[in-house]
Enzyme design. Structure first.
Site, mmCIF file in Angstrom:
data_model
loop_
_atom_site.group_PDB
_atom_site.id
_atom_site.type_symbol
_atom_site.label_atom_id
_atom_site.label_comp_id
_atom_site.label_asym_id
_atom_site.label_seq_id
_atom_site.Cartn_x
_atom_site.Cartn_y
_atom_site.Cartn_z
ATOM 1 N N SER A 92 0.839 -1.198 0.000
ATOM 2 C CA SER A 92 0.000 0.000 0.000
ATOM 3 C C SER A 92 0.872 1.246 0.000
ATOM 4 O O SER A 92 1.813 1.350 0.793
ATOM 5 C CB SER A 92 -0.898 -0.018 1.237
ATOM 6 O OG SER A 92 -1.601 1.201 1.323
ATOM 7 N N THR A 128 -9.929 3.256 -14.625
ATOM 8 C CA THR A 128 -8.891 4.183 -15.088
ATOM 9 C C THR A 128 -7.822 4.358 -14.020
ATOM 10 O O THR A 128 -8.132 4.557 -12.844
ATOM 11 C CB THR A 128 -9.520 5.544 -15.452
ATOM 12 O OG1 THR A 128 -10.502 5.318 -16.455
ATOM 13 C CG2 THR A 128 -8.480 6.523 -15.961
ATOM 14 N N CYS A 171 -11.877 0.670 20.826
ATOM 15 C CA CYS A 171 -13.117 0.937 21.529
ATOM 16 C C CYS A 171 -14.269 0.360 20.725
ATOM 17 O O CYS A 171 -14.649 0.899 19.693
ATOM 18 C CB CYS A 171 -13.282 2.444 21.685
ATOM 19 S SG CYS A 171 -14.538 2.866 22.887
HETATM 20 C C1 LIG Z 1 -2.539 -0.599 6.449
HETATM 21 C C2 LIG Z 1 -2.547 -2.064 6.233
HETATM 22 C C3 LIG Z 1 -3.415 -2.660 5.304
HETATM 23 C C4 LIG Z 1 -4.464 -1.882 4.550
HETATM 24 O O1 LIG Z 1 -3.939 -1.022 3.590
HETATM 25 P P1 LIG Z 1 -4.900 0.144 3.026
HETATM 26 O O2 LIG Z 1 -4.129 0.722 1.881
HETATM 27 O O3 LIG Z 1 -5.079 1.125 4.129
HETATM 28 O O4 LIG Z 1 -6.157 -0.510 2.597
HETATM 29 C C5 LIG Z 1 -3.346 -4.022 5.124
HETATM 30 N N1 LIG Z 1 -2.459 -4.774 5.807
HETATM 31 C C6 LIG Z 1 -1.606 -4.241 6.698
HETATM 32 C C7 LIG Z 1 -0.630 -5.120 7.389
HETATM 33 C C8 LIG Z 1 -1.621 -2.871 6.938
HETATM 34 O O5 LIG Z 1 -0.780 -2.350 7.839
#
Ligand SMILES: *Cc1c(COP(=O)(O)O)cnc(C)c1O
Length: 391
Positions: A203, A241, A329
């Site tokens: 990500s 896209t 929470c």
């Molecule tokens: C942040 C995270 C995700 C999700 O990524 P996003 O781009 O926020 O959807 C998945 N797995 C782990 C281990 C993460 O730290």
């Protein structure tokens, strides 16, 4: 908020690197063509994508055509796992762990639900250090296993799993292997060419690129069924896209990570160790969570017994320190995180756990400010606790 922020929550998200922002700007302004269009005005957008693809591939030791751009880590995780169960509908078993990010954990639990429990789910246990038992894993691999999905590094503790070995064991049995490497990419060297990994998720916003862009690595030759079906983008593997500006940003972030990994890691590790050793020495009844030697260089998770993590966070917030607690929470009650529960961290400790996650933008001065500020916060909260007794 006035004054400066001390940002120690980089496993939640990171700041966009200035170099990344700069690389993106032309694609947010003049170069707005659709990368799929035929005229030469759009060719610069297509060229930006191509260059970004090569840079991400280089960071991972992959080939550019194995890189599929997505909208986030969650989409990449979903795509990999749903691909396997659509490709092999007769295989009704999924192996994962008890400590996955919700993007994998909740998806796998939901697959079982929305198929009327036609799927069997194995969630591998971890020990008190957060490590897996490979014998349990090997015994779980079966002829009906559609896919194994195991995270490379844990977002809460930073614990790193033996992905090379686990992928090899799956491959030997002819089982697809996916790893959620969202926390690992950019923080440790990865060479997919030498591994038996079929799918890997990352990500952008966890490595100093923007939010809303991710990658699914799909190994050449591994069977794959797309999730988003639409246009022919990403060679028919992901319709929609392309988010050209963010993809270019992710390319730049990958280039920076590859070039600076060793120096960045040793700098970040030194800061993390300074913070960790300082807190453990200054605060009685503080316990490190997670295996110390198999860990990301930027993460530390510490339990301060007999205090609520949320209260610590509120007090730190007042002086501009950002971190995370290991409890969430839910419906008014504080539930310790599933990761700490899986590790068997006692309730009194799990409730008071704080995750500090650093980046290369942190400074020694910031760490020393935290080392000065946190001990009196913990002491004052403990003074209010009916359970606290200093021995
Ligand atoms: C942040 C995270 C995700 C999700 O990524 P996003 O781009 O926020 O959807 C998945 N797995 C782990 C281990 C993460 O730290």
């Amino acid at each position: 908020m006035s004054g400066r922020i001390i940002y120690l929550d980089n496993n939640a998200t990171t700041q966009i690197a200035p170099e990344v922002r700069e690389a993106m700007m032309p694609y947010l302004t003049d170069l707005y063509g659709n990368p799929s269009s035929m005229y030469s005005f759009a060719a610069s957008a297509a060229a930006g994508l191509k260059e970004a693809r090569a840079k991400v591939a280089a960071l991972l030791g992959a080939s550019p055509d194995e890189i599929v751009f997505t909208s986030c880590g969650t989409e990449s995780d979903s795509t990999a796992i749903l691909s396997a169960i659509r490709t092999f509908p007769e295989k009704r078993h999924i192996i994962t762990t008890r400590v996955e990010h919700p993007a994998v954990k909740n998806l796998c639990e939901n697959i079982s639900l929305f198929t009327g429990h036609k799927y069997r789910l194995t969630q591998l246990k971890v020990n008190e250090k957060g490590m897996l038992d490979l014998a349990e894993y090997e015994a779980a691999l079966g002829d009906d296993t559609a896919i194994v999905s195991v995270m490379w590094a844990n977002n809460e503790t930073g614990v790193v799993f033996p992905i090379a070995e686990m992928a090899k064991m799956a491959r030997k049995r002819g089982i697809l292997f996916h790893t959620d490497a969202v926390q690992a990419v950019g923080k440790m060297p990865i060479n997919l060419a030498a591994l038996d990994v079929d799918f890997l998720s990352l990500s952008g916003h966890k490595l100093h690129a923007p939010k809303g862009v991710g990658v699914l690595y799909v190994r050449k030759g591994s069977p794959f069924t797309p999730f988003l079906i639409g246009g022919h983008q990403e060679r028919g593997r992901r319709g929609g896209t392309e988010n050209a500006a963010s993809i270019v940003g992710l390319g730049k972030a990958s280039e920076l990570a590859a070039a600076n990994m060793e120096t960045d890691n040793s700098r970040v590790r030194a800061l993390r160790d300074r913070l960790e050793e300082g807190l453990l020495a200054r605060i009685p009844k503080s316990i490190l969570n997670g295996d110390k030697s198999h860990r990301l260089p930027n993460t530390c998770n510490i339990s301060f017994e007999f205090v609520e993590g949320e209260s610590i966070l509120l007090h730190m917030n007042q002086i501009g320190i950002c971190a995370s607690s290991g409890s969430a929470c839910t419906s008014g009650s504080l539930e310790p995180s599933h990761v700490l529960r899986a590790m068997g961290v006692p309730f009194t400790a799990a409730h008071g756990s704080i995750r500090f996650s650093l980046s290369v933008y942190n400074t020694e001065e910031e760490i020393d400010l935290v080392l000065g500020a946190l001990p009196p916060i913990i002491a004052s909260l403990r003074a209010l606790s009916p359970f606290w007794k200093e021995e």
